[in-house]
Design a protein around this motif. Structure first.
Motif, PDB file in Angstrom:
ATOM      1  N   PHE A  86       0.850  -1.201   0.000  1.00  0.00           N
ATOM      2  CA  PHE A  86       0.000   0.000   0.000  1.00  0.00           C
ATOM      3  C   PHE A  86       0.890   1.257   0.000  1.00  0.00           C
ATOM      4  O   PHE A  86       0.681   2.192  -0.780  1.00  0.00           O
ATOM      5  CB  PHE A  86      -0.873  -0.058   1.263  1.00  0.00           C
ATOM      6  N   ASN A  87       1.913   1.249   0.845  1.00  0.00           N
ATOM      7  CA  ASN A  87       2.831   2.387   0.955  1.00  0.00           C
ATOM      8  C   ASN A  87       3.609   2.571  -0.356  1.00  0.00           C
ATOM      9  O   ASN A  87       3.658   3.665  -0.930  1.00  0.00           O
ATOM     10  CB  ASN A  87       3.764   2.124   2.147  1.00  0.00           C
ATOM     11  N   LEU A  88       4.153   1.462  -0.875  1.00  0.00           N
ATOM     12  CA  LEU A  88       4.965   1.541  -2.099  1.00  0.00           C
ATOM     13  C   LEU A  88       4.131   1.895  -3.327  1.00  0.00           C
ATOM     14  O   LEU A  88       4.670   2.397  -4.326  1.00  0.00           O
ATOM     15  CB  LEU A  88       5.671   0.198  -2.329  1.00  0.00           C
ATOM     16  N   ASN A  89       2.822   1.654  -3.253  1.00  0.00           N
ATOM     17  CA  ASN A  89       1.964   1.937  -4.420  1.00  0.00           C
ATOM     18  C   ASN A  89       2.037   3.403  -4.835  1.00  0.00           C
ATOM     19  O   ASN A  89       1.847   3.730  -6.005  1.00  0.00           O
ATOM     20  CB  ASN A  89       0.512   1.535  -4.130  1.00  0.00           C
ATOM     21  N   VAL A  90       2.346   4.296  -3.878  1.00  0.00           N
ATOM     22  CA  VAL A  90       2.395   5.714  -4.261  1.00  0.00           C
ATOM     23  C   VAL A  90       3.530   5.960  -5.269  1.00  0.00           C
ATOM     24  O   VAL A  90       3.393   6.786  -6.174  1.00  0.00           O
ATOM     25  CB  VAL A  90       2.459   6.639  -3.012  1.00  0.00           C
ATOM     26  N   LEU A  91       4.631   5.198  -5.140  1.00  0.00           N
ATOM     27  CA  LEU A  91       5.725   5.342  -6.124  1.00  0.00           C
ATOM     28  C   LEU A  91       5.311   4.730  -7.465  1.00  0.00           C
ATOM     29  O   LEU A  91       5.579   5.301  -8.527  1.00  0.00           O
ATOM     30  CB  LEU A  91       7.014   4.671  -5.618  1.00  0.00           C
ATOM     31  N   HIS A  92       4.629   3.570  -7.406  1.00  0.00           N
ATOM     32  CA  HIS A  92       4.109   2.970  -8.653  1.00  0.00           C
ATOM     33  C   HIS A  92       3.169   3.956  -9.328  1.00  0.00           C
ATOM     34  O   HIS A  92       3.176   4.092 -10.547  1.00  0.00           O
ATOM     35  CB  HIS A  92       3.340   1.684  -8.347  1.00  0.00           C
ATOM     36  N   ARG A  93       2.350   4.638  -8.513  1.00  0.00           N
ATOM     37  CA  ARG A  93       1.371   5.571  -9.084  1.00  0.00           C
ATOM     38  C   ARG A  93       2.074   6.736  -9.782  1.00  0.00           C
ATOM     39  O   ARG A  93       1.660   7.181 -10.853  1.00  0.00           O
ATOM     40  CB  ARG A  93       0.458   6.081  -7.956  1.00  0.00           C
ATOM     41  N   ILE A  94       3.159   7.232  -9.157  1.00  0.00           N
ATOM     42  CA  ILE A  94       3.930   8.322  -9.785  1.00  0.00           C
ATOM     43  C   ILE A  94       4.493   7.839 -11.124  1.00  0.00           C
ATOM     44  O   ILE A  94       4.449   8.540 -12.130  1.00  0.00           O
ATOM     45  CB  ILE A  94       5.036   8.825  -8.824  1.00  0.00           C
ATOM     46  N   ASN A  95       4.990   6.597 -11.142  1.00  0.00           N
ATOM     47  CA  ASN A  95       5.510   6.042 -12.403  1.00  0.00           C
ATOM     48  C   ASN A  95       4.393   5.927 -13.443  1.00  0.00           C
ATOM     49  O   ASN A  95       4.568   6.321 -14.598  1.00  0.00           O
ATOM     50  CB  ASN A  95       6.133   4.652 -12.162  1.00  0.00           C
ATOM     51  N   ARG A  96       3.250   5.394 -13.006  1.00  0.00           N
ATOM     52  CA  ARG A  96       2.134   5.163 -13.944  1.00  0.00           C
ATOM     53  C   ARG A  96       1.563   6.473 -14.482  1.00  0.00           C
ATOM     54  O   ARG A  96       1.403   6.658 -15.666  1.00  0.00           O
ATOM     55  CB  ARG A  96       0.994   4.427 -13.223  1.00  0.00           C
ATOM     56  N   GLU A  97       1.258   7.396 -13.561  1.00  0.00           N
ATOM     57  CA  GLU A  97       0.483   8.579 -13.977  1.00  0.00           C
ATOM     58  C   GLU A  97       1.341   9.753 -14.405  1.00  0.00           C
ATOM     59  O   GLU A  97       0.903  10.586 -15.186  1.00  0.00           O
ATOM     60  CB  GLU A  97      -0.446   9.018 -12.837  1.00  0.00           C
ATOM     61  N   LEU A  98       2.559   9.847 -13.867  1.00  0.00           N
ATOM     62  CA  LEU A  98       3.394  11.018 -14.186  1.00  0.00           C
ATOM     63  C   LEU A  98       4.616  10.630 -15.013  1.00  0.00           C
ATOM     64  O   LEU A  98       5.506  11.456 -15.231  1.00  0.00           O
ATOM     65  CB  LEU A  98       3.830  11.726 -12.893  1.00  0.00           C
ATOM     66  N   GLY A  99       4.689   9.350 -15.402  1.00  0.00           N
ATOM     67  CA  GLY A  99       5.830   8.903 -16.205  1.00  0.00           C
ATOM     68  C   GLY A  99       7.135   8.935 -15.419  1.00  0.00           C
ATOM     69  O   GLY A  99       8.210   9.107 -16.010  1.00  0.00           O
ATOM     70  N   GLY A 100       7.068   8.767 -14.106  1.00  0.00           N
ATOM     71  CA  GLY A 100       8.284   8.736 -13.278  1.00  0.00           C
ATOM     72  C   GLY A 100       9.061   7.444 -13.506  1.00  0.00           C
ATOM     73  O   GLY A 100       8.538   6.498 -14.110  1.00  0.00           O
ATOM     74  N   ASN A 101      10.309   7.412 -13.024  1.00  0.00           N
ATOM     75  CA  ASN A 101      11.076   6.157 -13.195  1.00  0.00           C
ATOM     76  C   ASN A 101      11.630   5.668 -11.864  1.00  0.00           C
ATOM     77  O   ASN A 101      12.772   5.221 -11.783  1.00  0.00           O
ATOM     78  CB  ASN A 101      12.179   6.331 -14.260  1.00  0.00           C
ATOM     79  N   PHE A 102      10.823   5.739 -10.809  1.00  0.00           N
ATOM     80  CA  PHE A 102      11.238   5.192  -9.508  1.00  0.00           C
ATOM     81  C   PHE A 102      11.553   3.708  -9.638  1.00  0.00           C
ATOM     82  O   PHE A 102      10.761   2.953 -10.231  1.00  0.00           O
ATOM     83  CB  PHE A 102      10.100   5.325  -8.483  1.00  0.00           C
ATOM     84  N   ASP A 103      12.686   3.294  -9.092  1.00  0.00           N
ATOM     85  CA  ASP A 103      12.989   1.874  -8.965  1.00  0.00           C
ATOM     86  C   ASP A 103      12.312   1.442  -7.660  1.00  0.00           C
ATOM     87  O   ASP A 103      12.893   1.547  -6.578  1.00  0.00           O
ATOM     88  CB  ASP A 103      14.524   1.697  -8.893  1.00  0.00           C
ATOM     89  N   THR A 104      11.062   0.983  -7.776  1.00  0.00           N
ATOM     90  CA  THR A 104      10.253   0.761  -6.562  1.00  0.00           C
ATOM     91  C   THR A 104      10.840  -0.339  -5.666  1.00  0.00           C
ATOM     92  O   THR A 104      10.614  -0.331  -4.463  1.00  0.00           O
ATOM     93  CB  THR A 104       8.798   0.415  -6.930  1.00  0.00           C
ATOM     94  N   GLY A 105      11.605  -1.255  -6.290  1.00  0.00           N
ATOM     95  CA  GLY A 105      12.241  -2.320  -5.499  1.00  0.00           C
ATOM     96  C   GLY A 105      13.391  -1.793  -4.655  1.00  0.00           C
ATOM     97  O   GLY A 105      13.895  -2.497  -3.769  1.00  0.00           O
ATOM     98  N   ALA A 106      13.816  -0.566  -4.906  1.00  0.00           N
ATOM     99  CA  ALA A 106      14.954   0.000  -4.164  1.00  0.00           C
ATOM    100  C   ALA A 106      14.479   0.880  -3.004  1.00  0.00           C
ATOM    101  O   ALA A 106      15.246   1.650  -2.429  1.00  0.00           O
ATOM    102  CB  ALA A 106      15.850   0.796  -5.114  1.00  0.00           C
ATOM    103  N   PHE A 107      13.185   0.774  -2.668  1.00  0.00           N
ATOM    104  CA  PHE A 107      12.640   1.462  -1.483  1.00  0.00           C
ATOM    105  C   PHE A 107      11.971   0.425  -0.596  1.00  0.00           C
ATOM    106  O   PHE A 107      11.416  -0.562  -1.078  1.00  0.00           O
ATOM    107  CB  PHE A 107      11.603   2.525  -1.895  1.00  0.00           C
ATOM    108  N   THR A 108      12.004   0.671   0.689  1.00  0.00           N
ATOM    109  CA  THR A 108      11.411  -0.281   1.619  1.00  0.00           C
ATOM    110  C   THR A 108      10.446   0.441   2.562  1.00  0.00           C
ATOM    111  O   THR A 108      10.663   1.604   2.909  1.00  0.00           O
ATOM    112  CB  THR A 108      12.533  -1.037   2.369  1.00  0.00           C
TER     113      THR A 108
END
Ligand code: AVI
Length: 323
Positions: free
Chosen positions: A218-240
């Motif tokens: 749930f917490n990490l989904n906000v980074l996925h959302r930034i990638n999905r909706e704003l074209g961000g390139n967060f490496d979501t696996g590199a955050f905990t």
């Protein structure tokens, strides 16, 4: 061009809501310490993950609040005037409001939520199950002033704010929300509100660090959302995910911790993260009965009655608008 202006220029192609998301994300990640607003957890994936959280064995608030609404249904119903309109601030799962609607004699239900589509679907389901109830959905940000439908103008009003969502507001925001709700509902209104209580820190810790890892997703989904909706390139696996109880401030804090030194690009902006650096994503304040009562009194409401479960994990309060 400053940071916000350049993000907004790039976000030109977005609709109004996505542009606001873009500009807030850029602003919040430019702060020290970095942060992201918890309101962005709730896209379709995040809302689904939150529903899963409410069913977790460690996450006691939802089932405990439901048990209080069940157990004290008659007492709650006895303070609700006949023919009242129930105004729910935020509309998620309808389990709690259904309980209230079954127990008390409401003539109208006004769910208020920013997500119009979701709201209309929920409203339709309630209309089918409560044919005598008039349902008037309002698509609005319930933390800002909005107008109630004309049709409920002369009905007594009862606000409903379950789930301890109040706990996700900073104390000054909680005060502002309660004042605004009082203004919207008007003189003589009542409010039924669910508030999570301070308790053993281990219990709190486990509720936000579940073994199945749903809260982490749930917490990490906000980074996925930034990638999905704003074209961000967060490496979501590199955050905990990290959730801790801050005893001095009476709150659970959720953070996303960078596992290594790294960068992420969003809308032409680069954000650098040190190894171990945090993005602060949510606070969930826990109240004592005394601190909540003081907050309500200072925000235009007089506490009328409150109910807790036998272990005093959670509380439900009936408030009356102060004169
Ligand atoms: C919606 N809100 C009251 C939840 C809470 O407990 O603060 C959000 C949540 N965050 C992590 N788990 C649940």
């Amino acid at each position: 061009m400053n940071v916000h202006a350049s993000a907004l220029a790039k976000a030109d192609q977005f609709d109004e809501r996505t542009s606001a998301f873009a500009s807030e994300v850029i602003g919040d990640l430019s702060q020290h310490p970095k942060r992201l607003s918890p309101k962005y957890f709730y896209d379709a994936t995040g809302s689904d993950l939150f529903e899963q959280i409410t069913l977790l064995p460690e996450y006691y608030p939802t089932r405990t609040e439901l048990s209080i609404l069940h157990e004290h249904g008659n007492a709650i119903a006895s303070i609700i005037p006949r023919g009242a309109a129930l105004v729910e601030f935020g509309a998620g799962a309808t389990t709690k409001v259904r309980l209230l609607l079954k127990q008390s004699a409401f003539d109208a239900y006004v769910p208020v939520d920013i997500s119009g589509d979701f709201l209309r679907a929920q409203a339709e389901a309630l209309r089918q199950d409560f044919p005598a109830l008039a349902v008037y959905p309002v698509a609005a940000d319930f933390t800002a002033p909005f107008t109630l439908p004309e049709a409920v103008a002369t009905m007594p009003k009862v606000g409903f704010f379950p789930g301890s969502t109040l706990g996700n507001f900073e104390p000054h925001e909680a005060c502002r929300f309660l004042r605004s709700a009082r203004d919207i509902l008007g003189e003589g209104a009542q409010m039924v509100i669910g508030v999570d209580l301070e308790k053993d820190e281990r219990v709190l810790y486990e509720a936000y660090n579940d073994r199945a890892g749903v809260t982490a997703r749930f917490n990490l989904n906000v980074l996925h959302r930034i990638n999905r909706e704003l074209g961000g390139n967060f490496d979501t696996g590199a955050f905990t995910h990290r959730a801790i109880y801050n005893r001095d401030r009476h709150r659970i804090e959720m953070h996303l911790i960078s596992r290594k030194a790294q960068t992420a690009r969003i809308l032409g902006r680069t954000f650098s993260f040190r190894a171990g650096e945090s993005i602060h994503t949510e606070n969930s304040y826990k109240y004592s009965l005394e601190r909540f009562t003081a907050l309500a009194r200072g925000s235009g409401w007089t506490p009328r009655e409150s109910w807790t479960d036998p272990a005093s994990m959670f509380s439900v309060h009936a408030l009356v608008a102060s004169d």
